[in-house]
Design a protein around this motif. Structure first.
Motif, short mmCIF file in Angstrom:
data_model
loop_
_atom_site.label_atom_id
_atom_site.label_comp_id
_atom_site.label_asym_id
_atom_site.label_seq_id
_atom_site.Cartn_x
_atom_site.Cartn_y
_atom_site.Cartn_z
N ARG A 1 0.88 -1.32 -0.32
CA ARG A 1 0.03 -0.10 0.09
C ARG A 1 0.80 1.23 0.06
O ARG A 1 0.38 2.38 -0.30
CB ARG A 1 -1.12 0.02 1.10
N GLY A 2 2.05 1.32 0.30
CA GLY A 2 2.90 2.45 0.30
C GLY A 2 3.71 2.80 1.53
O GLY A 2 3.87 2.08 2.44
N TYR A 3 3.89 4.03 1.65
CA TYR A 3 4.66 4.72 2.93
C TYR A 3 3.47 5.42 3.83
O TYR A 3 2.82 5.78 3.20
CB TYR A 3 5.52 5.65 2.29
N TYR A 4 4.03 5.20 5.09
CA TYR A 4 3.17 5.81 6.13
C TYR A 4 3.88 6.13 7.47
O TYR A 4 5.17 5.75 7.62
CB TYR A 4 1.90 5.14 6.49
N LEU A 5 3.53 7.15 8.29
CA LEU A 5 4.21 7.33 9.38
C LEU A 5 3.60 6.40 10.44
O LEU A 5 2.45 6.78 10.83
CB LEU A 5 3.93 8.78 9.91
#
Length: 133
Positions: free
Chosen positions: A110-114
């Motif tokens: 799903r990608g990048y996140y904090l």
């Protein structure tokens, strides 16, 4: 400037962009276009700052590479480069100096996140002092 001219130039306070955005131990400062942890600046480059600012808008919510290219790089096509991955690695390296490299997480699908921990901050920092910087 009279009040009617001011309201035509400046939007309502509800639509103003905040100067600060908190993301766990990171305080992002839109005026300085940099982030700090405790009392130390991260020395972010402009694109690194924009990347963190965008991810901090919705911590915990993955953003795909394509979404980041559109929102941060302002391009609506895939340039077939690894620019997003390179910038993520640079930000992780800077966060790593504080033991926070894992905060910028990757979900392979799903990608990048904090990834903001819900526990107490590692760094003691008086948030009120942010106004004095």
């Amino acid at each position: 400037m009279n009040s009617s001219a001011a309201t035509s130039v400046f939007p309502d306070s509800d639509t103003l962009i905040p100067r600060f955005r908190e993301a766990g131990d990171i305080t992002l400062d839109l005026f300085h276009r940099d982030g700090r942890i405790a009392d130390r600046w991260l020395a972010l480059y402009p694109r690194e700052f924009e990347l963190l600012w965008r991810l901090a808008e919705q911590p915990g919510e993955p953003m795909s590479r394509r979404e980041l290219l559109a929102d941060v790089w302002r391009i609506n096509f895939d340039p077939e480069t690894n620019s997003v991955a390179v910038h993520v690695a640079r930000v992780r390296a800077k966060l790593g100096l504080f033991g926070l490299a894992g905060m910028l997480a990757t979900d392979p699908e799903r990608g990048y996140y904090l990834d903001i921990p819900s526990d107490q901050s590692v760094f003691l920092f008086d948030k009120g002092s942010a106004d004095r910087l």
